[in-house]
Design a protein around this motif. Structure first.
Motif, PDB file in Angstrom:
ATOM      1  N   LYS A 173      40.876  32.622  33.626  1.00 24.55           N
ATOM      2  CA  LYS A 173      41.054  31.971  34.918  1.00 24.55           C
ATOM      3  C   LYS A 173      42.240  32.643  35.595  1.00 24.55           C
ATOM      4  N   ALA A 174      42.045  33.061  36.840  1.00 25.62           N
ATOM      5  CA  ALA A 174      43.063  33.842  37.539  1.00 25.62           C
ATOM      6  C   ALA A 174      43.733  33.017  38.634  1.00 25.62           C
ATOM      7  N   SER A 183      42.643  30.397  47.582  1.00 27.10           N
ATOM      8  CA  SER A 183      41.952  29.378  46.807  1.00 27.10           C
ATOM      9  C   SER A 183      41.563  29.950  45.441  1.00 27.10           C
ATOM     10  N   GLU A 184      41.269  29.048  44.522  1.00 23.06           N
ATOM     11  CA  GLU A 184      40.849  29.466  43.181  1.00 23.06           C
ATOM     12  C   GLU A 184      39.607  30.343  43.258  1.00 23.06           C
ATOM     13  N   GLN A 185      38.691  29.968  44.154  1.00 21.18           N
ATOM     14  CA  GLN A 185      37.460  30.740  44.312  1.00 21.18           C
ATOM     15  C   GLN A 185      37.749  32.144  44.832  1.00 21.18           C
ATOM     16  N   GLN A 186      38.690  32.267  45.781  1.00 21.64           N
ATOM     17  CA  GLN A 186      39.031  33.574  46.328  1.00 21.64           C
ATOM     18  C   GLN A 186      39.645  34.482  45.260  1.00 21.64           C
ATOM     19  N   VAL A 187      40.524  33.905  44.436  1.00 23.02           N
ATOM     20  CA  VAL A 187      41.184  34.717  43.411  1.00 23.02           C
ATOM     21  C   VAL A 187      40.177  35.146  42.349  1.00 23.02           C
ATOM     22  N   GLN A 188      39.261  34.258  41.969  1.00 22.42           N
ATOM     23  CA  GLN A 188      38.244  34.645  40.990  1.00 22.42           C
ATOM     24  C   GLN A 188      37.341  35.740  41.552  1.00 22.42           C
ATOM     25  N   GLN A 189      37.116  35.712  42.872  1.00 23.23           N
ATOM     26  CA  GLN A 189      36.318  36.773  43.486  1.00 23.23           C
ATOM     27  C   GLN A 189      37.073  38.098  43.447  1.00 23.23           C
ATOM     28  N   MET A 190      38.395  38.044  43.646  1.00 23.57           N
ATOM     29  CA  MET A 190      39.213  39.248  43.499  1.00 23.57           C
ATOM     30  C   MET A 190      39.042  39.828  42.093  1.00 23.57           C
ATOM     31  N   LEU A 191      39.080  38.943  41.099  1.00 15.91           N
ATOM     32  CA  LEU A 191      38.956  39.369  39.707  1.00 15.91           C
ATOM     33  C   LEU A 191      37.581  39.973  39.448  1.00 15.91           C
ATOM     34  N   SER A 192      36.541  39.376  40.005  1.00 16.20           N
ATOM     35  CA  SER A 192      35.186  39.905  39.845  1.00 16.20           C
ATOM     36  C   SER A 192      35.061  41.283  40.477  1.00 16.20           C
ATOM     37  N   THR A 193      35.698  41.458  41.633  1.00 20.45           N
ATOM     38  CA  THR A 193      35.668  42.765  42.287  1.00 20.45           C
ATOM     39  C   THR A 193      36.403  43.796  41.442  1.00 20.45           C
ATOM     40  N   ALA A 194      37.561  43.400  40.885  1.00 21.55           N
ATOM     41  CA  ALA A 194      38.293  44.305  39.992  1.00 21.55           C
ATOM     42  C   ALA A 194      37.427  44.689  38.793  1.00 21.55           C
ATOM     43  N   ASP A 195      36.694  43.724  38.244  1.00 24.78           N
ATOM     44  CA  ASP A 195      35.777  43.997  37.133  1.00 24.78           C
ATOM     45  C   ASP A 195      34.714  45.028  37.510  1.00 24.78           C
ATOM     46  N   SER A 196      34.217  44.933  38.746  1.00 25.19           N
ATOM     47  CA  SER A 196      33.105  45.797  39.168  1.00 25.19           C
ATOM     48  C   SER A 196      33.490  47.268  39.174  1.00 25.19           C
ATOM     49  N   PHE A 197      34.780  47.571  39.274  1.00 19.21           N
ATOM     50  CA  PHE A 197      35.215  48.971  39.202  1.00 19.21           C
ATOM     51  C   PHE A 197      35.131  49.505  37.769  1.00 19.21           C
ATOM     52  N   ARG A 198      35.105  48.598  36.804  1.00 16.43           N
ATOM     53  CA  ARG A 198      34.970  49.015  35.403  1.00 16.43           C
ATOM     54  C   ARG A 198      33.513  49.036  34.975  1.00 16.43           C
ATOM     55  N   LEU A 199      32.747  48.022  35.393  1.00 13.17           N
ATOM     56  CA  LEU A 199      31.352  47.904  34.955  1.00 13.17           C
ATOM     57  C   LEU A 199      30.542  47.234  36.055  1.00 13.17           C
ATOM     58  N   GLN A 200      29.496  47.914  36.520  1.00  8.03           N
ATOM     59  CA  GLN A 200      28.670  47.387  37.605  1.00  8.03           C
ATOM     60  C   GLN A 200      27.576  46.453  37.099  1.00  8.03           C
TER      61      GLN A 200
END
Length: 266
Positions: free
Chosen positions: A145-146, A35-52
């Motif tokens: 948007k991912a 789902s769109e929500q799941q993919v955006q959560q993937m993107l947010s998790t990827a972001d968290s490895f760069r900046l918490q």
């Protein structure tokens, strides 16, 4: 030669095989439909490895290599906070006194001994392939948007094969450096592995490769290597030497304060 009855059976089995193949393919695709929500959560998790943290100080060392030898280095202290706002302090002696401010889609550069900051674009170069946008922006989730695109095995920076998801990122804000990004993330952890960065024209601008290390006892992106396919002898490495929670006063995030503020201690 087949008789008529055998030909009918053969035709039937061919059609059945095609149907089964199509069904298996559909089920395989369905198993990787998010789902769109799941993919955006993937993107947010990827972001968290760069900046918490939304509000942080990031000490970035940028090194330009030519033929695998160091050519130039620059240091930038980046103060970032929510709502896509960043203040960049140029710390190297050759750039002393320069400051850059990002407020959403707008960028300003303050030069020493000038009265007013000048407007700039996120694609203006700082060193090698590192641009204003590459230094000041440390998250994708606010600007893109991912959508899930494919499964793929790719090599990480050590050459190890990693099972990855390929995501397609399309810009939803006007002032971003790249209109489109193809991003590969680790299938298990969502750690960002590689990104192809495209301009609004559709041209591939550069490729980014992310290095994994440990920060505060957690996996983190410790460096980003930027590559240009046109000049393979050159590469630019951005090392994130320090990332700590940090809040600056609101006054630092106003263009009019850039020329008056003393930021030598920042």
């Amino acid at each position: 030669m087949f008789n008529q009855r055998q030909q009918r059976y053969l035709s039937y089995f061919i059609k059945l095989s095609v149907c089964i193949t199509g069904l298996v393919s559909s089920l395989a695709m369905a198993s990787n439909t998010f789902s769109e929500q799941q993919v955006q959560q993937m993107l947010s998790t990827a972001d968290s490895f760069r900046l918490q943290d939304d509000a942080a100080k990031v000490v970035s060392l940028v090194t330009l290599y030519q033929h695998n030898e160091v050519d130039k280095t620059r240091q930038y202290n980046v103060y970032t906070r929510a709502n896509r706002q960043s203040l960049v302090i140029f710390k190297s002696a050759v750039e002393a006194g320069q400051k850059m401010l990002m407020l959403g889609d707008n960028y300003w550069l303050q030069m020493p001994k000038t009265r007013r900051p000048i407007r700039i674009t996120p694609m203006q170069k700082l060193l090698g392939e590192a641009s204003v946008g590459d230094i000041s922006t440390l998250a994708w989730r606010y600007d893109y948007k991912a959508s899930w695109y494919a499964n793929e095995n790719i090599s990480d920076v050590s050459g190890k094969s990693v099972a990855a998801y390929q995501l397609k990122l399309i810009a939803v804000t006007a002032g971003v450096s790249y209109q489109k990004i193809d991003l590969w993330i680790d299938k298990l952890t969502y750690f960002p592995l590689r990104a192809d960065l495209y301009l609004a024209s559709g041209k591939l601008a550069k490729q980014a490769v992310f290095s994994q290390g440990i920060r505060d006892d957690k996996p983190a992106v410790v460096a980003m290597t930027l590559l240009d396919s046109i000049q393979p002898s050159k590469k630019t490495v951005i090392e994130y030497q320090q990332v700590v929670s940090w809040k600056l006063d609101d006054k630092y995030y106003t263009p009019s304060f850039l020329s008056r503020s003393n930021t030598t201690e920042l």
